[in-house]
Every structure is written in structure tokens, then in C-alpha cells.
Design a protein around this motif. Structure first.
Motif, PDB file in Angstrom:
ATOM      1  N   GLU A 251       8.830  -3.379   5.303  1.00 34.53           N
ATOM      2  CA  GLU A 251       8.670  -2.139   4.541  1.00 34.53           C
ATOM      3  C   GLU A 251       7.338  -2.094   3.791  1.00 34.53           C
TER       4      GLU A 251
ATOM      5  N   THR B 194       1.629  -2.009   6.361  1.00 37.95           N
ATOM      6  CA  THR B 194       1.125  -0.657   6.604  1.00 37.95           C
ATOM      7  C   THR B 194       1.063  -0.343   8.095  1.00 37.95           C
ATOM      8  N   GLU B 195       0.975   0.940   8.416  1.00 39.10           N
ATOM      9  CA  GLU B 195       0.839   1.358   9.803  1.00 39.10           C
ATOM     10  C   GLU B 195      -0.450   0.812  10.412  1.00 39.10           C
ATOM     11  N   ASP B 196      -1.523   0.774   9.623  1.00 39.53           N
ATOM     12  CA  ASP B 196      -2.797   0.243  10.128  1.00 39.53           C
ATOM     13  C   ASP B 196      -2.664  -1.241  10.475  1.00 39.53           C
ATOM     14  N   GLN B 197      -1.942  -1.986   9.666  1.00 40.87           N
ATOM     15  CA  GLN B 197      -1.728  -3.406   9.955  1.00 40.87           C
ATOM     16  C   GLN B 197      -0.931  -3.584  11.245  1.00 40.87           C
ATOM     17  N   LEU B 198       0.083  -2.766  11.437  1.00 39.82           N
ATOM     18  CA  LEU B 198       0.877  -2.853  12.657  1.00 39.82           C
ATOM     19  C   LEU B 198       0.052  -2.495  13.881  1.00 39.82           C
ATOM     20  N   ALA B 199      -0.786  -1.471  13.751  1.00 42.31           N
ATOM     21  CA  ALA B 199      -1.635  -1.069  14.870  1.00 42.31           C
ATOM     22  C   ALA B 199      -2.628  -2.173  15.224  1.00 42.31           C
ATOM     23  N   ARG B 200      -3.156  -2.836  14.198  1.00 42.93           N
ATOM     24  CA  ARG B 200      -4.101  -3.922  14.458  1.00 42.93           C
ATOM     25  C   ARG B 200      -3.411  -5.103  15.126  1.00 42.93           C
TER      26      ARG B 200
ATOM     27  N   ALA C 250       6.619  -8.420  13.164  1.00 41.20           N
ATOM     28  CA  ALA C 250       5.741  -7.808  14.165  1.00 41.20           C
ATOM     29  C   ALA C 250       4.919  -8.866  14.895  1.00 41.20           C
TER      30      ALA C 250
END
Length: 262
Positions: free
Chosen positions: A103, A106-112, A157
């Protein structure tokens, strides 16, 4: 495998993604000791150049340093496409691990994480395996992790991306072995690297290994099967987690090791 055999099978150049320090630099050193020239890819240019200069001076091999952000798909594709060198071995060690409760990631961390840990090894395996198949020789090493053997809280992730690399390596091993290309997933436990030691809450886990030992055991296993698990303790641990325990129990045990990470 003798150095000359290694060079014949996996030379004259090896590309190491994430080769500036830690396990990537250990792989680069082990490969250079076997007489194979190097192409090192990493994001931090200063560390990359320092490692390249040290390896070149120590082992007398050619070392090409290429600054690259493995999260930038098009840039990596362009840089690798520009290499006019015969790459006989790919070692993909670059990784990004968002640490903490899902939770809070961040979305940016997941994308990276998806870009560095999934998209980039797919891309490099595709680009570099094609000429290997044409030559009838070569090797690919993808770094996985014991964390990817089951769900791993607080690195969910990252663990999922490592499971992807194991399954990818197994499939490519079966496809490419008849074409003369060896593929291997290194399913490693905890490794004493600068990155691991900087993680808040990280404690030396049972079976923690030195980077140099992981690199040596992995390269020695290339061509012998689809997966290597460096270290006796880690072999036993994976057997217990994946063969003896229920998934629920395995996740609970892993949570004791990763649940405190932040």
C-alpha cells in the motif's frame, strides 16, 4: 570447465547488466578471470567506469563500459543494437526492489520494477540469443531469488518478478539447449552486497553468501541444467519451502525474514 572451454563456449565477449558493483561486478570479475572480454551495462557511470578500469588492468581483457538505465526500454535497445561485438554470454543481474508494504509502494516504483526486472531481461535475451542461435553457441544467466519461490511480504512485487525470471529461464533452457545455447536461472538467497546491507531491517539470513561465491557457483553450473541454487543451506531451504511445506506455511516462514523490511 577450463578457461579455454569457457571462452570457446561463451566468448569472446560477455555482457553483464548491472555490472558496476555488487554481484554484477563479481560476475564480471569471474568472467574476466576465465579470459572473456566484457561489456558492462549499469546506470551509475562513475562506478561503472571504475569497475571497468580495474577489471581491464587486473585481468588484461577488453572491457567496454556502457552507461544505461535498464528501465529505459528504447534506450537499452538502441545501445545494445549499436554494439558491434560478438556477445557469447548474457548475465542479467540488474534489479530494482521496491521495499515496504504494498500500500505504500508507488505506481512509479512498481513500473520501474517491471521495467528493470522483467522487460529488460526479456529484451536482452531476445536481442542477444538471436546471434547465439546463428553461431550455435552461447549462454544466458538470469538472476532469480529464493524470494520468488513463494509470496514474500514487503517485497511482493520484487519476488513476483524473480519468479518470472525463473520460469523464463526454464522455458528458454528447453528451447535453446538443442540450438547450442545454455540458459540458467540463479535462484540465490541473501547475498552480502552493498545494496542488501543498506536495506533497513535486513539481517543476515541463514545461508547468506558472498557475491564472489555466488558468481563462481553460477558460472560453474552453466550448461548443467536450468536452475542453480548457490549454497548448501539455500538448497535445503528451497527444498523445504517448495516441496515439504504448504504454500501458507512457506509464506509465513518467508514473512519472518522479509516482514520487517522497510
Amino acid at each position: 570447465m577450463r578457461a579455454t572451454q569457457f571462452t570457446d563456449s561463451y566468448g569472446p565477449y560477455a555482457l553483464v547488466a548491472g555490472g558496476s558493483d555488487g554481484l554484477g561486478a563479481a560476475f564480471a570479475g569471474a568472467i574476466a578471470r576465465r579470459g572473456v572480454n566484457l561489456v558492462l551495462l549499469a546506470r551509475q557511470e562513475d562506478r561503472l567506469k571504475a569497475t571497468a578500469a580495474r577489471l581491464k588492468e587486473t585481468h588484461g581483457v577488453d572491457v567496454v563500459a556502457v552507461a544505461a538505465d535498464m528501465a529505459d526500454y528504447e534506450s537499452v535497445k538502441h545501445l545494445v543494437g549499436e554494439l558491434d561485438l560478438p556477445i557469447g554470454l548474457l548475465v542479467y543481474d540488474a534489479a530494482y526492489a521496491p521495499i515496504g508494504r504494498f500500500e505504500d509502494v508507488t505506481e512509479d516504483q512498481l513500473a520501474r520494477a517491471a521495467a528493470v526486472n522483467v522487460q529488460a531481461p526479456l529484451l536482452l535475451a531476445k536481442l542477444l540469443s538471436t546471434p547465439m542461435i546463428e553461431r550455435g553457441s552461447g549462454g544466458i544467466v538470469l538472476m532469480s531469488s529464493l524470494a520468488g519461490s513463494q509470496g514474500s511480504p514487503n517485497i511482493a512485487a520484487y519476488a513476483a518478478t524473480k519468479a518470472f525470471n525463473t520460469i523464463l529461464a526454464e522455458g528458454l533452457w528447453s528451447e535453446l539447449k538443442p540450438r547450442g545455447v545454455d540458459v540458467l536461472a540463479c535462484t540465490a538467497g541473501a547475498i552480502l552486497t552493498p545494496g542488501y546491507q543498506q536495506v533497513e531491517g535486513a539481517k543476515p539470513a541463514p545461508g547468506t553468501m558472498k557475491a564472489a561465491d555466488v558468481a563462481e557457483q553460477t558460472l560453474n553450473a552453466l550448461g548443467k541444467g536450468p536452475i542453480v541454487i548457490p549454497g548448501a543451506v539455500n538448497k535445503i531451504g528451497r527444498f523445504v519451502l517448495t516441496r515439504l511445506l504448504s504454500r501458507r506455511a512457506a509464506i509465513a516462514i518467508m514473512s519472518k525474514n522479509t516482514g520487517g523490511l522497510s
